[in-house]
Design a protein around this motif. Structure first.
Motif, mmCIF file in Angstrom:
data_model
loop_
_atom_site.group_PDB
_atom_site.id
_atom_site.type_symbol
_atom_site.label_atom_id
_atom_site.label_comp_id
_atom_site.label_asym_id
_atom_site.label_seq_id
_atom_site.Cartn_x
_atom_site.Cartn_y
_atom_site.Cartn_z
ATOM 1 N N ALA A 1 0.830 -1.206 0.000
ATOM 2 C CA ALA A 1 0.000 0.000 0.000
ATOM 3 C C ALA A 1 0.864 1.255 0.000
ATOM 4 N N HIS A 2 1.967 1.218 0.741
ATOM 5 C CA HIS A 2 2.843 2.390 0.835
ATOM 6 C C HIS A 2 3.514 2.676 -0.508
ATOM 7 N N ILE A 3 3.995 1.636 -1.156
ATOM 8 C CA ILE A 3 4.663 1.807 -2.449
ATOM 9 C C ILE A 3 3.677 2.275 -3.513
ATOM 10 N N LEU A 4 2.491 1.707 -3.517
ATOM 11 C CA LEU A 4 1.473 2.115 -4.500
ATOM 12 C C LEU A 4 0.987 3.540 -4.243
ATOM 13 N N THR A 5 0.918 3.921 -2.958
ATOM 14 C CA THR A 5 0.555 5.307 -2.632
ATOM 15 C C THR A 5 1.631 6.262 -3.128
ATOM 16 N N SER A 6 2.881 5.858 -2.993
ATOM 17 C CA SER A 6 3.987 6.681 -3.478
ATOM 18 C C SER A 6 3.828 6.978 -4.962
ATOM 19 N N LEU A 7 3.515 5.962 -5.731
ATOM 20 C CA LEU A 7 3.297 6.163 -7.167
ATOM 21 C C LEU A 7 2.074 7.045 -7.416
ATOM 22 N N GLU A 8 1.062 6.853 -6.615
ATOM 23 C CA GLU A 8 -0.174 7.627 -6.763
ATOM 24 C C GLU A 8 0.083 9.123 -6.604
ATOM 25 N N VAL A 9 1.014 9.487 -5.691
ATOM 26 C CA VAL A 9 1.299 10.906 -5.458
ATOM 27 C C VAL A 9 2.487 11.400 -6.295
ATOM 28 N N GLY A 10 2.928 10.571 -7.241
ATOM 29 C CA GLY A 10 3.944 11.018 -8.186
ATOM 30 C C GLY A 10 5.373 10.700 -7.828
ATOM 31 N N ILE A 11 5.593 9.926 -6.773
ATOM 32 C CA ILE A 11 6.956 9.562 -6.375
ATOM 33 C C ILE A 11 7.243 8.164 -6.910
ATOM 34 N N ASP A 12 8.072 8.086 -7.958
ATOM 35 C CA ASP A 12 8.343 6.796 -8.590
ATOM 36 C C ASP A 12 9.793 6.344 -8.433
ATOM 37 N N PHE A 13 10.562 7.074 -7.646
ATOM 38 C CA PHE A 13 11.989 6.781 -7.447
ATOM 39 C C PHE A 13 12.167 6.229 -6.034
ATOM 40 N N PHE A 14 12.743 5.025 -5.921
ATOM 41 C CA PHE A 14 12.848 4.340 -4.635
ATOM 42 C C PHE A 14 14.314 4.058 -4.301
ATOM 43 N N ASP A 15 14.723 4.492 -3.119
ATOM 44 C CA ASP A 15 16.120 4.390 -2.696
ATOM 45 C C ASP A 15 16.332 3.228 -1.728
ATOM 46 N N HIS A 16 17.276 2.356 -2.065
ATOM 47 C CA HIS A 16 17.624 1.201 -1.246
ATOM 48 C C HIS A 16 19.125 1.199 -0.952
ATOM 49 N N ALA A 17 19.549 0.240 -0.163
ATOM 50 C CA ALA A 17 20.965 -0.087 0.046
ATOM 51 C C ALA A 17 21.024 -1.541 0.454
ATOM 52 N N ASP A 18 22.107 -2.217 0.093
ATOM 53 C CA ASP A 18 22.213 -3.639 0.408
ATOM 54 C C ASP A 18 22.213 -3.905 1.913
ATOM 55 N N ILE A 19 22.585 -2.888 2.716
ATOM 56 C CA ILE A 19 22.666 -3.094 4.166
ATOM 57 C C ILE A 19 21.365 -2.781 4.902
ATOM 58 N N TYR A 20 20.389 -2.200 4.250
ATOM 59 C CA TYR A 20 19.165 -1.804 4.953
ATOM 60 C C TYR A 20 18.427 -3.048 5.464
ATOM 61 N N ALA A 21 18.291 -3.105 6.782
ATOM 62 C CA ALA A 21 17.632 -4.244 7.451
ATOM 63 C C ALA A 21 18.284 -5.561 7.055
ATOM 64 N N GLY A 22 19.605 -5.498 6.822
ATOM 65 C CA GLY A 22 20.325 -6.715 6.454
ATOM 66 C C GLY A 22 19.872 -7.313 5.138
ATOM 67 N N GLY A 23 19.359 -6.483 4.243
ATOM 68 C CA GLY A 23 18.854 -6.946 2.954
ATOM 69 C C GLY A 23 17.354 -7.172 2.932
ATOM 70 N N LYS A 24 16.723 -7.178 4.105
ATOM 71 C CA LYS A 24 15.282 -7.466 4.170
ATOM 72 C C LYS A 24 14.462 -6.378 3.481
ATOM 73 N N ALA A 25 14.918 -5.129 3.528
ATOM 74 C CA ALA A 25 14.160 -4.045 2.887
ATOM 75 C C ALA A 25 14.044 -4.299 1.388
ATOM 76 N N GLU A 26 15.123 -4.741 0.764
ATOM 77 C CA GLU A 26 15.070 -5.051 -0.668
ATOM 78 C C GLU A 26 14.149 -6.251 -0.929
ATOM 79 N N GLU A 27 14.176 -7.236 -0.039
ATOM 80 C CA GLU A 27 13.317 -8.408 -0.207
ATOM 81 C C GLU A 27 11.833 -8.026 -0.167
ATOM 82 N N VAL A 28 11.488 -7.174 0.789
ATOM 83 C CA VAL A 28 10.096 -6.734 0.912
ATOM 84 C C VAL A 28 9.659 -6.008 -0.353
ATOM 85 N N PHE A 29 10.510 -5.134 -0.851
ATOM 86 C CA PHE A 29 10.189 -4.394 -2.079
ATOM 87 C C PHE A 29 10.066 -5.353 -3.250
#
Length: 306
Positions: free
Chosen positions: A34-62
């Motif tokens: 819902a958060h990612i789709l809301t981001s697109l809805e309000v015009g934010i289509d650029f998503f910033d990650h890093a391999d270390i965020y939450a030990g890689g879990k943030a990328e997995e969730v995305f």
């Protein structure tokens, strides 16, 4: 609706605000979607990650959100960062390549739109970075490149061998963290604000068409807390709240609008996981602070013009 900007002298078009994904691993799968789709809805289509965020879990969730929403990958721009290992920084060819491989696997995508080198590695060899970048570009694994937390001569050293244009530099900047701005005012002076810790990175970025991505745009200090609503900054909050009321937006929109008002054409990274707050922030691109308002906010944060 968040506006778009061109970076790299027209090389790439991105949303003027980016959603930082460091904390999305704290969300449930449905909340993250819902958060990612809301981001697109309000015009934010650029998503910033890093391999270390939450030990890689943030990328997995995305990545799971991408899998569950066929066609979504073509609507988003994904940036990730590499170079931080436990107890050290590493810009070696082997680490860059293995980090990107891991990020792509977790994100469940075939390519990154942007790869940034995270914290500077003083032991790096420009030739190795160049080899890694060439391989990633030739294989279509990374489309664009940049850096994070680097100053001009470090970037120039990279450019000695790297042939790809470096489009971004992710740097800490907020209303209360204005070192790179302060030094531009306090030229030819001996006061603390005149000390240039960053090698005139603000001016360098404008000269070389590098887009600054301010991180922690609502934080004071180094993750010490949020300045909005803080009793540490009563005058600043008074000014921000007054302007927010006048313009019919939230205080967060004013804080981001302050960054966007700078002619450097920055792209702030906002890390909120609150969907309504994200909607509020996106409205920052609908307003333009006057020069008088920008300076009023700057002074209200405790900065003194010479």
């Amino acid at each position: 609706m968040a506006a778009k900007i061109n970076v790299g002298n027209g090389t790439l078009e991105v949303s003027q605000i980016s959603l930082g994904c460091m904390r999305i691993a704290d969300l449930s799968p449905k909340e993250a979607e819902a958060h990612i789709l809301t981001s697109l809805e309000v015009g934010i289509d650029f998503f910033d990650h890093a391999d270390i965020y939450a030990g890689g879990k943030a990328e997995e969730v995305f990545g799971d959100v991408l899998v569950n929403n066929p066609g979504l990958r073509d609507k988003v721009l994904i940036q990730s960062k590499c170079g931080i290992r436990k107890g050290l920084f590493d810009f070696s060819k082997e680490h860059i390549l293995s980090s990107v491989e891991g990020s792509l696997k977790r994100l469940k995508t075939d390519y990154l739109d942007v790869l940034l080198l995270h914290r500077p590695d003083t032991l790096f060899e420009p030739e190795e970075v160049a080899e890694a970048f060439d391989i990633l570009e030739q294989k279509g694994l990374v489309k664009h490149f940049g850096v994070s937390n680097q100053k001009p001569l470090q970037i120039e050293l990279l450019k000695k061998n790297v042939k790809q244009k470096l489009l971004f530099n992710q740097l800490q900047l907020s209303i209360t963290n204005t070192g790179m701005i302060d030094t531009g005012f306090n030229v030819n002076m001996a006061n603390p604000a005149s000390i240039d810790h960053d090698g005139s990175i603000l001016e360098y970025s404008r000269l070389h068409d590098m887009t600054i991505q301010p991180w922690s745009p609502f934080q004071y200090g180094f993750f010490e807390g949020v300045f909005l609503g803080s009793d540490k900054y009563p005058e600043l909050n008074q000014v921000v709240n007054r302007l927010a009321d006048e313009k019919g937006v939230a205080d967060t929109a004013i804080a981001i609008a302050w960054l966007l008002r700078h002619p450097a054409k920055m792209q702030p990274i906002v890390g909120t996981t609150n969907t309504q707050r994200l909607r509020d922030i996106a409205k920052a691109t609908d307003i333009t602070l006057s020069k008088e308002e920008w300076y009023e906010i700057y002074r209200a944060a405790g900065n003194v013009l010479p």
